[in-house]
Design an enzyme around this catalytic site. Sequence first.
Site, short mmCIF file in Angstrom:
data_model
loop_
_atom_site.label_atom_id
_atom_site.label_comp_id
_atom_site.label_asym_id
_atom_site.label_seq_id
_atom_site.Cartn_x
_atom_site.Cartn_y
_atom_site.Cartn_z
N GLU A 1 -7.06 24.66 -22.76
CA GLU A 1 -5.65 24.93 -22.47
C GLU A 1 -5.50 26.23 -21.68
OE1 GLU A 1 -1.41 25.39 -24.90
OE2 GLU A 1 -3.30 25.81 -25.92
N LYS B 1 3.00 19.73 -22.13
CA LYS B 1 2.89 19.95 -23.57
C LYS B 1 4.20 19.57 -24.26
CE LYS B 1 1.34 23.74 -26.64
NZ LYS B 1 0.69 25.06 -26.58
N CYS C 1 -2.77 20.96 -27.06
CA CYS C 1 -2.81 21.90 -28.18
C CYS C 1 -1.96 21.49 -29.38
CB CYS C 1 -2.44 23.30 -27.69
SG CYS C 1 -2.90 24.60 -28.87
#
Length: 384
Positions: free
Chosen positions: A119, A196, A233
Site C-alpha cells: 500500500e 480503498k 488494507c
Amino acid sequence: MAEAGFESLEQCLEKHLPLAELQEVKRILYGKETRKLDLPGVALEAASRGDFELQGYAFEAATEQQRKPRTVRVGLVQNRTPLPADTPVVKQVAALHRRMEAVVEVAATCGVNIICFQEAWTMPFAFCTREKLPWTEFAESAEDGPTTKFCQELARKHEMVVVSPILERDAAHGDVLWNTAVVVASSGAVLGKTRKNHIPRVGDFNESTYYMEGNLGHPVFQTQFGRIAVNICYGRHHPLNWLMYSINGAEIIFNPSATIGALSESLWPIEARNAAIANHCFTCAINRVGQEHFPNEFTSGDGKKAHRDFGYFYGSSYVAAPDGSRTPGLSRTRDGLLVAELDLNLCRQVNDVWGFKMTGRYEMYARELAEAVKPDYTPKIVKE
C-alpha cells in the site's frame, strides 16, 4: 526491541520443534502443505545481493478431464522505505522506483506473471501525521503519473501485470486525493484502477485527513493470467468487502497493506486466509516492514506521549488458497519477495466441494440489509 528482532513464526517453530511435531503444527496452522518452488539460482543470488528475502511455494489442484491446469505465478513485495522521511520527495520516489526495478527483475527471473506492491508504496506511510506538506506531494495521477509510467515500462519489459498502490491525485475532480491501486496489463496498458473502500480511524491511522472512502465499488480486472481484484488494507477487516470482489468474479484478491504489530498482528494470519476459504479464491496479504520516523511529533489522542513513528511494520506477507492452505509468511523484519504458483482450477474445485456460493442466502441478506440501513430500523430481537 523484541518486536523488531523476532524474525518469523516459522523460524521460531523450526528452531524449537522436533521434525514430527513441526509437521503436525504446520498442518494445523497452514493446512495442506505447499510445495516449495525450485527457484533459479541466479534469482536467489540477485536477491542476496539486493538484501531481500526470496521465497517460493506452489499450490496444486486436482487433475481435471476437461480443463487444463490454469497455472499463474504471483509476486508479493514487502519493503521498507530506503531513505529517511525528511529526504526530498523526488529523491524518495526515485529510490523506491530503483528498489522495485531490482525486485521485479528477480520476479521476472522466477517466472512471475502478476506482481503487487505494498500500500502507498512510493512514500512513507505518513498519514499518521495529519500534516499536508510534504506528504500530499507524493500524490500522482493514476492514469499518467510518473509511477504509472514506470510500472508500464516494467509491465512491457517483463510481460507482467503490475498492481501499483499509490496516493492518487484526481485532477479531473478538483484535485481530490484517493488511496488507489492502479492495474497495469502485461501489454503495458493501464487496465484500470480501484480505490480503498474502508478508511480506518484507529489510533495513529487517521487517514481520512487525506482521503475518504473509495467510490469505484468492487471492480475485478480480467488479465491475461486470470481475474484479479485489490482489497486495499483496512478493507480486509470487512468480510462483505471480500465477498463483493468474489461475487464479481475475482479468482485472486490482493490485499496491499501497511499495519503495525501492536494493533493487528494477531489478526493478520486469520483475515486473508478466512477470506480465501469463504470466497473460494486465492488471497495475497502484503505488509510493509521497518520503522518510519517523521520530522514532527504527532499524538494518537489516547493520552500517551507524542511520538515520531508508528512502531514496527511487521511484514509477514503470505498467500492463502481456497482450500484453507497457505504459504509461510515472509520475514517480519526484512524486505522480501514471495513467489507463489497458483492453479486457478482450485477455486472451482473447492467451490464444488463446499458450495458456499450455492448455499449462501444472498437474497435474504440483501433484503435484511436493505431494511437494516433505514433510519427507522428496529432490530429483530425476540423477547420473553
